[in-house]
Scaffold this motif. Structure first.
Motif, PDB file in Angstrom:
ATOM      1  N   ALA A   1       0.956  -1.370   0.125  1.00  0.00           N
ATOM      2  CA  ALA A   1       0.031   0.001   0.020  1.00  0.00           C
ATOM      3  C   ALA A   1       0.942   1.427   0.043  1.00  0.00           C
ATOM      4  O   ALA A   1       0.282   2.471   0.112  1.00  0.00           O
ATOM      5  CB  ALA A   1      -0.883   0.012   1.376  1.00  0.00           C
ATOM      6  N   SER A   2       2.244   1.047  -0.012  1.00  0.00           N
ATOM      7  CA  SER A   2       3.041   2.355  -0.063  1.00  0.00           C
ATOM      8  C   SER A   2       2.959   3.119  -1.378  1.00  0.00           C
ATOM      9  O   SER A   2       2.290   2.586  -2.429  1.00  0.00           O
ATOM     10  CB  SER A   2       4.391   1.810  -0.251  1.00  0.00           C
ATOM     11  N   GLY A   3       3.236   4.237  -1.004  1.00  0.00           N
ATOM     12  CA  GLY A   3       2.837   5.504  -2.224  1.00  0.00           C
ATOM     13  C   GLY A   3       4.077   5.472  -3.226  1.00  0.00           C
ATOM     14  O   GLY A   3       5.063   4.390  -2.686  1.00  0.00           O
ATOM     15  N   LEU A   4       4.241   6.140  -3.964  1.00  0.00           N
ATOM     16  CA  LEU A   4       5.177   6.428  -5.002  1.00  0.00           C
ATOM     17  C   LEU A   4       6.634   6.688  -4.496  1.00  0.00           C
ATOM     18  O   LEU A   4       7.415   6.629  -4.878  1.00  0.00           O
ATOM     19  CB  LEU A   4       4.958   7.233  -6.155  1.00  0.00           C
ATOM     20  N   ASP A   5       6.540   7.732  -3.360  1.00  0.00           N
ATOM     21  CA  ASP A   5       7.768   8.094  -2.871  1.00  0.00           C
ATOM     22  C   ASP A   5       8.074   7.947  -1.400  1.00  0.00           C
ATOM     23  O   ASP A   5       8.781   8.338  -0.637  1.00  0.00           O
ATOM     24  CB  ASP A   5       7.908   9.646  -3.068  1.00  0.00           C
TER      25      ASP A   5
ATOM     26  N   LEU B   1       5.923   5.983   6.086  1.00  0.00           N
ATOM     27  CA  LEU B   1       6.993   6.112   7.068  1.00  0.00           C
ATOM     28  C   LEU B   1       8.255   6.453   6.698  1.00  0.00           C
ATOM     29  O   LEU B   1       8.752   7.146   7.180  1.00  0.00           O
ATOM     30  CB  LEU B   1       6.951   4.610   7.709  1.00  0.00           C
ATOM     31  N   TRP B   2       8.863   5.805   5.571  1.00  0.00           N
ATOM     32  CA  TRP B   2      10.186   5.982   4.996  1.00  0.00           C
ATOM     33  C   TRP B   2      10.136   6.642   3.575  1.00  0.00           C
ATOM     34  O   TRP B   2       9.551   6.202   2.674  1.00  0.00           O
ATOM     35  CB  TRP B   2      10.987   4.591   5.054  1.00  0.00           C
ATOM     36  N   GLU B   3      10.938   7.511   3.740  1.00  0.00           N
ATOM     37  CA  GLU B   3      10.807   8.221   2.288  1.00  0.00           C
ATOM     38  C   GLU B   3      11.766   7.306   1.192  1.00  0.00           C
ATOM     39  O   GLU B   3      12.741   6.950   1.451  1.00  0.00           O
ATOM     40  CB  GLU B   3      11.516   9.629   2.243  1.00  0.00           C
ATOM     41  N   GLN B   4      11.284   7.450   0.114  1.00  0.00           N
ATOM     42  CA  GLN B   4      12.164   6.485  -0.913  1.00  0.00           C
ATOM     43  C   GLN B   4      12.580   7.427  -1.944  1.00  0.00           C
ATOM     44  O   GLN B   4      12.138   8.422  -2.542  1.00  0.00           O
ATOM     45  CB  GLN B   4      10.960   5.775  -1.937  1.00  0.00           C
TER      46      GLN B   4
END
Length: 151
Positions: free
Chosen positions: A52-56, A146-149
């Motif tokens: 369910a994570s986003g693109l970034d 939570l964590w930035e990609q």
């Protein structure tokens, strides 16, 4: 953003403390035998990224164990499981009723949409030479972004 483990853990522990069922509630997995009566312990079990994570940014499933202990030799023996199940019932109702744990998480993953569902498992453990009857609640919560990609 970083994982607010202290805040989330405090919220999970506070539900157990507020239930009024326990003589003691620990925010860790105990290394020594619990006290008499019902004792609860809460600790983190796993952290895993979810789809369910986003693109970034990365969303994670944070899974807690909430274990309820009592002596297996308590009397009357027929009252052991009902006491544990009453506490489990109240805790599950509290965690599901506070679906976002005071706004600290996206949701309690009741049905396991991202892996592990909420689950209660009964058993026995030996600790400090004594045998305890336990019920362990597996409590998965979803933490958004939570964590930035970074590429």
């Amino acid at each position: 953003m970083t994982l607010n483990i202290a805040g989330i853990l405090d919220e999970v522990v506070s539900h157990a403390m507020a239930s009024g069922h326990f003589e003691q509630v620990n925010g860790h997995e105990p290394q020594n035998a619990p006290g008499s009566g019902l004792t609860a312990a809460v600790w983190a079990d796993s952290v895993q990224p979810v789809r369910a994570s986003g693109l970034d940014s990365t969303t994670v499933a944070l899974v807690f164990n909430v274990r309820i202990y009592t002596g297996s030799q308590s009397e009357p023996a027929d009252a052991i499981d009902p006491a544990l199940l009453t506490a489990v019932d109240d805790l599950c109702a509290a965690y599901i009723g506070d679906f976002d744990l005071g706004g600290l998480v996206r949701n309690v993953d009741v049905f396991g949409a991202h892996g592990q569902p909420l689950l209660v498992r009964a058993g026995y453990i030996q600790q400090s030479g004594a045998i305890y009857r336990v019920m362990t609640i597996t409590l998965p919560v979803i933490v958004n972004d939570l964590w930035e990609q970074v590429a």
